[in-house]
Scaffold this motif. Sequence first.
Motif, PDB file in Angstrom:
ATOM      1  N   PRO A 266      76.712   6.781   4.233  1.00 19.49           N
ATOM      2  CA  PRO A 266      77.090   8.163   3.897  1.00 19.49           C
ATOM      3  C   PRO A 266      76.405   9.181   4.806  1.00 19.49           C
ATOM      4  CG  PRO A 266      76.307   6.973   1.949  1.00 19.49           C
ATOM      5  CD  PRO A 266      75.979   6.137   3.153  1.00 19.49           C
ATOM      6  N   THR A 267      77.127  10.192   5.231  1.00 17.46           N
ATOM      7  CA  THR A 267      76.525  11.236   6.059  1.00 17.46           C
ATOM      8  C   THR A 267      75.448  11.979   5.282  1.00 17.46           C
ATOM      9  OG1 THR A 267      78.283  12.783   5.464  1.00 17.46           O
ATOM     10  CG2 THR A 267      78.529  11.591   7.541  1.00 17.46           C
ATOM     11  N   GLY A 268      75.593  12.061   3.951  1.00 17.88           N
ATOM     12  CA  GLY A 268      74.586  12.729   3.131  1.00 17.88           C
ATOM     13  C   GLY A 268      73.222  12.078   3.238  1.00 17.88           C
ATOM     14  N   ALA A 269      73.192  10.796   3.591  1.00 22.50           N
ATOM     15  CA  ALA A 269      71.923  10.076   3.722  1.00 22.50           C
ATOM     16  C   ALA A 269      71.236  10.354   5.052  1.00 22.50           C
ATOM     17  CB  ALA A 269      72.160   8.569   3.574  1.00 22.50           C
ATOM     18  N   VAL A 270      71.968  10.863   6.042  1.00 21.14           N
ATOM     19  CA  VAL A 270      71.386  11.040   7.376  1.00 21.14           C
ATOM     20  C   VAL A 270      71.510  12.451   7.939  1.00 21.14           C
ATOM     21  CG1 VAL A 270      71.707   8.618   8.000  1.00 21.14           C
ATOM     22  CG2 VAL A 270      73.504  10.269   8.551  1.00 21.14           C
ATOM     23  N   VAL A 271      72.211  13.360   7.253  1.00 23.49           N
ATOM     24  CA  VAL A 271      72.468  14.675   7.842  1.00 23.49           C
ATOM     25  C   VAL A 271      71.168  15.450   8.088  1.00 23.49           C
ATOM     26  CG1 VAL A 271      72.845  16.252   5.862  1.00 23.49           C
ATOM     27  CG2 VAL A 271      74.317  16.378   7.850  1.00 23.49           C
ATOM     28  N   GLU A 272      70.202  15.380   7.179  1.00 21.15           N
ATOM     29  CA  GLU A 272      68.938  16.082   7.392  1.00 21.15           C
ATOM     30  C   GLU A 272      68.204  15.531   8.611  1.00 21.15           C
ATOM     31  OE1 GLU A 272      64.745  17.037   5.129  1.00 21.15           O
ATOM     32  OE2 GLU A 272      66.499  16.616   3.912  1.00 21.15           O
ATOM     33  N   TRP A 273      68.203  14.196   8.746  1.00 21.34           N
ATOM     34  CA  TRP A 273      67.572  13.573   9.901  1.00 21.34           C
ATOM     35  C   TRP A 273      68.273  14.020  11.182  1.00 21.34           C
ATOM     36  CZ3 TRP A 273      69.428  10.282  13.672  1.00 21.34           C
ATOM     37  CH2 TRP A 273      68.467   9.728  14.513  1.00 21.34           C
ATOM     38  N   LEU A 274      69.616  14.008  11.185  1.00 18.69           N
ATOM     39  CA  LEU A 274      70.364  14.414  12.380  1.00 18.69           C
ATOM     40  C   LEU A 274      70.028  15.837  12.794  1.00 18.69           C
ATOM     41  CD1 LEU A 274      73.893  12.953  11.633  1.00 18.69           C
ATOM     42  CD2 LEU A 274      72.402  12.290  13.514  1.00 18.69           C
ATOM     43  N   LEU A 275      69.975  16.746  11.828  1.00 12.93           N
ATOM     44  CA  LEU A 275      69.715  18.145  12.130  1.00 12.93           C
ATOM     45  C   LEU A 275      68.298  18.396  12.629  1.00 12.93           C
ATOM     46  CD1 LEU A 275      71.637  19.830   9.196  1.00 12.93           C
ATOM     47  CD2 LEU A 275      72.331  19.672  11.604  1.00 12.93           C
ATOM     48  N   ASN A 276      67.377  17.479  12.310  1.00 16.44           N
ATOM     49  CA  ASN A 276      65.984  17.626  12.749  1.00 16.44           C
ATOM     50  C   ASN A 276      65.633  16.733  13.923  1.00 16.44           C
ATOM     51  OD1 ASN A 276      64.870  19.606  10.855  1.00 16.44           O
ATOM     52  ND2 ASN A 276      65.518  18.114   9.344  1.00 16.44           N
ATOM     53  N   TYR A 277      66.596  15.949  14.418  1.00  9.26           N
ATOM     54  CA  TYR A 277      66.348  15.058  15.546  1.00  9.26           C
ATOM     55  C   TYR A 277      66.049  15.912  16.774  1.00  9.26           C
ATOM     56  CZ  TYR A 277      66.777  10.935  18.489  1.00  9.26           C
ATOM     57  OH  TYR A 277      66.529   9.911  19.345  1.00  9.26           O
ATOM     58  N   PRO A 278      64.957  15.634  17.510  1.00  9.52           N
ATOM     59  CA  PRO A 278      64.539  16.499  18.611  1.00  9.52           C
ATOM     60  C   PRO A 278      65.617  16.854  19.636  1.00  9.52           C
ATOM     61  CG  PRO A 278      62.854  14.866  18.165  1.00  9.52           C
ATOM     62  CD  PRO A 278      64.052  14.514  17.313  1.00  9.52           C
ATOM     63  N   SER A 279      66.482  15.918  20.019  1.00  9.13           N
ATOM     64  CA  SER A 279      67.464  16.242  21.059  1.00  9.13           C
ATOM     65  C   SER A 279      68.502  17.246  20.578  1.00  9.13           C
ATOM     66  CB  SER A 279      68.161  14.976  21.560  1.00  9.13           C
ATOM     67  OG  SER A 279      68.971  14.429  20.539  1.00  9.13           O
ATOM     68  N   PHE A 280      68.681  17.396  19.278  1.00 10.77           N
ATOM     69  CA  PHE A 280      69.638  18.383  18.760  1.00 10.77           C
ATOM     70  C   PHE A 280      69.032  19.786  18.746  1.00 10.77           C
ATOM     71  CE2 PHE A 280      71.596  14.790  16.145  1.00 10.77           C
ATOM     72  CZ  PHE A 280      72.528  14.523  17.130  1.00 10.77           C
ATOM     73  N   ASN A 281      67.736  19.879  18.885  1.00  8.53           N
ATOM     74  CA  ASN A 281      67.060  21.173  18.810  1.00  8.53           C
ATOM     75  C   ASN A 281      66.777  21.765  20.182  1.00  8.53           C
ATOM     76  OD1 ASN A 281      66.938  21.135  15.991  1.00  8.53           O
ATOM     77  ND2 ASN A 281      65.172  19.783  16.053  1.00  8.53           N
ATOM     78  N   ARG A 282      67.365  21.232  21.224  1.00  7.86           N
ATOM     79  CA  ARG A 282      67.129  21.744  22.570  1.00  7.86           C
ATOM     80  C   ARG A 282      68.088  22.826  22.914  1.00  7.86           C
ATOM     81  NH1 ARG A 282      66.046  16.014  25.557  1.00  7.86           N
ATOM     82  NH2 ARG A 282      64.252  15.537  24.309  1.00  7.86           N
TER      83      ARG A 282
END
Length: 129
Positions: free
Chosen positions: A113-129
């Motif tokens: 489920p995306t609900g299980a990983v969406v917070e991790w995805l949004l905080n993953y360092p490469s997404f914050n560049r």
Amino acid sequence: YKSKKECTLSSKQVERGDKITLAGFGRTEKGTVGALRVTPKRQMAVQACSPSEESGIVCVGSGDMSRTSSCGGDSGGPWFRTRADGTVLVVGTNSFGINGNCGDTSKSTGIIPTGAVVEWLLNYPSFNR
């Protein structure tokens, strides 16, 4: 490709009984593969499954009344639901099949489920560049 509809990752966990739809390029009951297909709406439901729900994996199946299931080539495909306003909510990613062959009424699909990983995805360092 431009669409007027919106597509978003759902942060809500899917629950047992939720009706969701799969899009994938997997094999069909006729053996064809490679064309994008979508399962019939309201035919697939989240259900209990043997991989531990504590692992974040949930299962989806069509039950004994249908032969609709995921198949080889569908892995990585999105599971989604569509809101009344047309917004597409991606709720999971197809992962693996259990209990039977493609098209068997006993076949279920394990999804992440995306609900299980969406917070991790949004905080993953490469997404914050």
